[in-house]
Structures are given as C-alpha cells and as structure tokens.
Enzyme design. Sequence first.
Site, PDB file in Angstrom:
ATOM      1  N   TYR A  80      16.809  30.665   6.043  1.00 58.64           N
ATOM      2  CA  TYR A  80      15.746  31.527   6.578  1.00 58.64           C
ATOM      3  C   TYR A  80      15.868  31.715   8.088  1.00 58.64           C
ATOM      4  O   TYR A  80      16.063  30.746   8.821  1.00 58.64           O
ATOM      5  CB  TYR A  80      14.381  30.915   6.290  1.00 58.64           C
ATOM      6  CG  TYR A  80      14.013  30.852   4.823  1.00 58.64           C
ATOM      7  CD1 TYR A  80      14.060  31.980   4.019  1.00 58.64           C
ATOM      8  CD2 TYR A  80      13.609  29.657   4.250  1.00 58.64           C
ATOM      9  CE1 TYR A  80      13.699  31.916   2.678  1.00 58.64           C
ATOM     10  CE2 TYR A  80      13.243  29.577   2.918  1.00 58.64           C
ATOM     11  CZ  TYR A  80      13.294  30.713   2.130  1.00 58.64           C
ATOM     12  OH  TYR A  80      12.939  30.639   0.809  1.00 58.64           O
TER      13      TYR A  80
ATOM     14  N   ARG B  38     -10.977   0.057  14.796  1.00 57.52           N
ATOM     15  CA  ARG B  38     -10.794   0.890  13.614  1.00 57.52           C
ATOM     16  C   ARG B  38     -11.732   0.305  12.558  1.00 57.52           C
ATOM     17  O   ARG B  38     -12.928   0.480  12.662  1.00 57.52           O
ATOM     18  CB  ARG B  38      -9.313   0.875  13.199  1.00 57.52           C
ATOM     19  CG  ARG B  38      -8.917   2.038  12.337  1.00 57.52           C
ATOM     20  CD  ARG B  38      -7.420   2.062  12.057  1.00 57.52           C
ATOM     21  NE  ARG B  38      -6.978   0.947  11.238  1.00 57.52           N
ATOM     22  CZ  ARG B  38      -5.705   0.754  10.847  1.00 57.52           C
ATOM     23  NH1 ARG B  38      -4.754   1.600  11.219  1.00 57.52           N
ATOM     24  NH2 ARG B  38      -5.381  -0.275  10.092  1.00 57.52           N
TER      25      ARG B  38
ATOM     26  N   LYS C  70       0.848  -1.210   0.000  1.00 58.66           N
ATOM     27  CA  LYS C  70       0.000   0.000   0.000  1.00 58.66           C
ATOM     28  C   LYS C  70       0.877   1.252   0.000  1.00 58.66           C
ATOM     29  O   LYS C  70       2.090   1.167   0.257  1.00 58.66           O
ATOM     30  CB  LYS C  70      -0.906  -0.024   1.234  1.00 58.66           C
ATOM     31  CG  LYS C  70      -0.139   0.053   2.553  1.00 58.66           C
ATOM     32  CD  LYS C  70      -1.033  -0.179   3.774  1.00 58.66           C
ATOM     33  CE  LYS C  70      -0.227  -0.088   5.058  1.00 58.66           C
ATOM     34  NZ  LYS C  70      -1.029  -0.481   6.242  1.00 58.66           N
TER      35      LYS C  70
ATOM     36  N   ASP D 282      12.853  23.453  -0.779  1.00 61.93           N
ATOM     37  CA  ASP D 282      13.542  22.711  -1.841  1.00 61.93           C
ATOM     38  C   ASP D 282      15.014  22.445  -1.566  1.00 61.93           C
ATOM     39  O   ASP D 282      15.672  21.797  -2.373  1.00 61.93           O
ATOM     40  CB  ASP D 282      13.492  23.510  -3.153  1.00 61.93           C
ATOM     41  CG  ASP D 282      12.172  24.206  -3.341  1.00 61.93           C
ATOM     42  OD1 ASP D 282      11.178  23.503  -3.529  1.00 61.93           O
ATOM     43  OD2 ASP D 282      12.135  25.452  -3.270  1.00 61.93           O
TER      44      ASP D 282
ATOM     45  N   HIS E 168      -6.700  -6.973  12.593  1.00 60.68           N
ATOM     46  CA  HIS E 168      -5.420  -6.238  12.653  1.00 60.68           C
ATOM     47  C   HIS E 168      -5.106  -5.932  14.115  1.00 60.68           C
ATOM     48  O   HIS E 168      -5.999  -5.589  14.883  1.00 60.68           O
ATOM     49  CB  HIS E 168      -5.556  -4.957  11.830  1.00 60.68           C
ATOM     50  CG  HIS E 168      -4.268  -4.252  11.500  1.00 60.68           C
ATOM     51  ND1 HIS E 168      -3.120  -4.914  11.103  1.00 60.68           N
ATOM     52  CD2 HIS E 168      -3.953  -2.930  11.505  1.00 60.68           C
ATOM     53  CE1 HIS E 168      -2.156  -4.016  10.865  1.00 60.68           C
ATOM     54  NE2 HIS E 168      -2.634  -2.806  11.113  1.00 60.68           N
TER      55      HIS E 168
ATOM     56  N   ARG F 251       0.811 -10.795   7.054  1.00 55.79           N
ATOM     57  CA  ARG F 251       0.735  -9.574   6.225  1.00 55.79           C
ATOM     58  C   ARG F 251       1.826  -8.572   6.591  1.00 55.79           C
ATOM     59  O   ARG F 251       1.541  -7.480   7.074  1.00 55.79           O
ATOM     60  CB  ARG F 251      -0.621  -8.873   6.422  1.00 55.79           C
ATOM     61  CG  ARG F 251      -1.859  -9.660   6.105  1.00 55.79           C
ATOM     62  CD  ARG F 251      -3.093  -8.753   6.173  1.00 55.79           C
ATOM     63  NE  ARG F 251      -3.160  -7.965   7.381  1.00 55.79           N
ATOM     64  CZ  ARG F 251      -3.761  -8.338   8.520  1.00 55.79           C
ATOM     65  NH1 ARG F 251      -4.381  -9.494   8.597  1.00 55.79           N
ATOM     66  NH2 ARG F 251      -3.756  -7.535   9.558  1.00 55.79           N
TER      67      ARG F 251
ATOM     68  N   CYS G 176      14.576  24.219   4.020  1.00 53.86           N
ATOM     69  CA  CYS G 176      13.677  25.025   3.184  1.00 53.86           C
ATOM     70  C   CYS G 176      12.758  24.096   2.386  1.00 53.86           C
ATOM     71  O   CYS G 176      12.829  22.878   2.522  1.00 53.86           O
ATOM     72  CB  CYS G 176      14.486  25.892   2.225  1.00 53.86           C
ATOM     73  SG  CYS G 176      15.775  26.867   3.035  1.00 53.86           S
TER      74      CYS G 176
HETATM   75  C1  LIG Z   1      -0.340  -1.604   6.842  1.00 56.63           C
HETATM   76  C2  LIG Z   1      -0.999  -2.842   7.251  1.00 56.63           C
HETATM   77  C3  LIG Z   1      -0.259  -4.025   7.453  1.00 56.63           C
HETATM   78  C4  LIG Z   1       1.250  -4.061   7.463  1.00 56.63           C
HETATM   79  O1  LIG Z   1       1.683  -3.561   8.713  1.00 56.63           O
HETATM   80  P1  LIG Z   1       3.246  -3.418   9.063  1.00 56.63           P
HETATM   81  O2  LIG Z   1       3.246  -2.945  10.479  1.00 56.63           O
HETATM   82  O3  LIG Z   1       3.769  -2.387   8.120  1.00 56.63           O
HETATM   83  O4  LIG Z   1       3.863  -4.729   8.876  1.00 56.63           O
HETATM   84  C5  LIG Z   1      -0.953  -5.191   7.708  1.00 56.63           C
HETATM   85  N1  LIG Z   1      -2.300  -5.199   7.774  1.00 56.63           N
HETATM   86  C6  LIG Z   1      -3.042  -4.070   7.626  1.00 56.63           C
HETATM   87  C7  LIG Z   1      -4.509  -4.135   7.752  1.00 56.63           C
HETATM   88  C8  LIG Z   1      -2.425  -2.857   7.372  1.00 56.63           C
HETATM   89  O5  LIG Z   1      -3.158  -1.745   7.234  1.00 56.63           O
END
Ligand SMILES: *Cc1c(COP(=O)(O)O)cnc(C)c1O
Length: 401
Positions: free
Chosen positions: A279, A148, A50, A330, A180, A235, A328
């Site tokens: 700056y 969430r 992602k 850039d 999660h 994941r 800055c």
């Molecule tokens: C981003 C995400 C992950 C990966 O998490 P990490 O901490 O980067 O390994 C796994 N599952 C879900 C739902 C996420 O949003």
Amino acid sequence: MVEQSGTTVPAGAVSPLAEAVVDLSAIRHNVALLSGAAAASGAQTMAVVKAEGYGHGAVPVARAALAAGASWLGVCTLDEAMELRAAGITAPLLSWLHLSGQDFAPAVAADVDLSVASPAHLAAVLDGARRAGRPARLHLKIDTGLSRNGVQPREWPDFVDEAAKAVADGLAEVVGVWSHLAHADAPHHPTLDRQAARLNAAWQVARDRGLHPLRHLANSAATLTRPDLHFELVRPGIAVYGLDPLDRPAAESPLRPAMTLRARVVLVKRVPAGEGVSYGHEWTTPAETTLAVVPLGYADGVPRRLNFRGRMRVWLAGKSRPVVGRVCMDQIVVDCGQDDGVREGDVAVLFGSGERGEPTAQDWADELGTIHYEVATGVHGRRVPRTFVNGADEADGGAAW
Ligand SMILES: *Cc1c(COP(=O)(O)O)cnc(C)c1O
C-alpha cells in the site's frame, strides 16, 4: 499430537499459516533461575501468568512454571483465575483486579486468593465468602507509591481493622500484605527503598492486629536485582517468558526467550524493476527482484509502524532479509533479491530468541519505542495459534517447521 492454544489436535490436521511457538523448556529454565534466586533469600515464587501468560498461553506456562520451582500463580482477573482452576491447577493463585460489584463466591469456592484494595472490595469479597460458606483468602494491597491500585497509607489502619474483624468472624484469612513497584527497572532508584519501608510499616500494622501475612513487592526486575526486597514471596512475570527486564542484550542475559513468531511463505515471485510494493508504494523495486509474501500483519500483532523507517527484517531461508513496503493487516512482503533459493512454504521467523540471527522482541520494542511486554502480549492468539514444544510430558509439536 500437537498442542495448540491449549487444545490438542492431530498433527497435520491443521496447518496454520502462522504460529507462535512457545518453548516450555525455556519457561522452565527461566523459572528455575528466578525461583532459585528467591529461595536463596527464603522467598517463594509466584509466576505471573496474566494476559494469557503474556501472550504465551496461561495454562501450559503455569504448568511449566510449577514444575520448575514456582509455588504460586498470579493473574489479573477472576476469569483468568477460573480458567486455571478449570484446567485442574490447584496451586495457590492470586487474582488482583476486580470490580466491587463482582460476585466473589465462585472464586472463594475455587480457593482463589483475592487482592482487596478498598473497603468496598473487602465488603464484596466477604459477602462472597458468606455465600461460599468458607473464609476468603485475602491479600491486602497497600499503595506504597505507584498511585495505581491499593489503599492509601492514611486509610490503612481502619482498613486493616475491618480485615481483622472479618478474620475474627471466621469470614477471612489475611494471607498477604502487598504492593507494586514504580521504578523496579532502575534497581537503585530511591523510590524502591521508600516503597519497601511503607510496605513494612503497613505489614507491622497488620502484625499489631495479630495477623501474620506474607509480604510481597518484587516483580521480575526486583527479583533479579534486589534480594533485599524479596520478603516472603516474589512475583516475576516478564522474566518467566525470557524477556530481560533489565534490557540486557540476548547474549548477556541469563534468561531464554520462550516465544518464536513465525509463518510460512505463501507466495514467491519475480517482479520487474520500478514496481511499487504494498500500500502506498513506499518502496519501489530498484531492479528485478524476488519477493516473498508472508502471512502475518497488524491484525496478528505485527505493528504497522514497525516498518515506518523501512528497517524491519525477518529470518528466511538462512538469512536476515528486509521487509519492504507497508505492513498490511494480514501480510508483509520480503525482498529476497537475486536469491532463487526461497520457496513457498519456507518458514519466516519474525522474532525469536535471537540465537539463529532472527530479530528479538527487544529489537521490535526498540524500533517501536516501546517495551517487549507490549510486543509479546500483542501477538493475537486467535489468528496465531500457539504451539507448545518441549513440554515435560508431551511429544514435540511443530518444532521442525
Ligand atoms: C504484571 C505484574 C507483575 C509482574 O511484573 P513483571 O515486570 O512482568 O515481572 C507483578 N505484580 C503485579 C501487581 C503485576 O501487575
């Protein structure tokens, strides 16, 4: 040929002032380690790509991850999923953050697995399946305690009934039941076991309806520390990119950071004593000194507050050197003191693996009071093209400078 931001350009035709070099051999190393750990407990690995592969470039990272032992890909949005499919990637692919008002037919047609976290989302996906003329592949999300995304446990049995009915109607396949973690970076936090127990209870409800879904819960930290939570699929995200989810120092981490942020010095000059720099003149030359201007700033993902305490450093011409004055939009200014060996065109490394003495994304995160996830995803691909090196089937690009 050099591959930049996913398009291949003739080497030399574009000479970016700055670039994020992504070492695909590091991605393969990290994924081999993660998928090896998962395989040891019988689990498959979904590489999470992602947010443009955490700022590294989703498509090249996805290819490297699949070559190194991942068999699934995970993204947040349908756009991200469709980008991978458009690039010709056919691996199982889960997308998990949607509006119930979205049109899911193209995603179903493209064989994208869809997470559903409410009856409204389920209905919208089933509508997409009807129009696509094929069953949707569903991952039912249970809220096991992060509060969430996900269905609340008390609403779960009715939700699973709906999904089972869709399966019976030929509109869906229930591929997964998932959740999660809230405290994965603290492997012994009591919520981990509680979340796992709630996931198992939710999975059992699905089994009782005759469904046979995979369970998945573990992110990077849990993949590395909690084999008992691997279930059938893990994941990992951040660890794919070599950023250690347990915040181990680079020397102690088995992971290899993949991204190096670097830029060429655009100007070197001598400045007399007593001159204010950048700056607000927060820094004044204590003596005549050599300053080098490096073309990266907060518009590129170098946070302005990184040098609020005057502690930012870059690796330039073989040495760690201080950035002086404010960051800055850039540019930044580097103090090279009495060193007359720094030249226009020299490469300044802002962060990297740390192996050459340069700062790491973790160093930045520590200074900023944030996490390296934010540092890596903050590098803006539009102004800072990505150069991919050590791909399996392409010539090295740009590594030399
Ligand atoms: C981003 C995400 C992950 C990966 O998490 P990490 O901490 O980067 O390994 C796994 N599952 C879900 C739902 C996420 O949003």
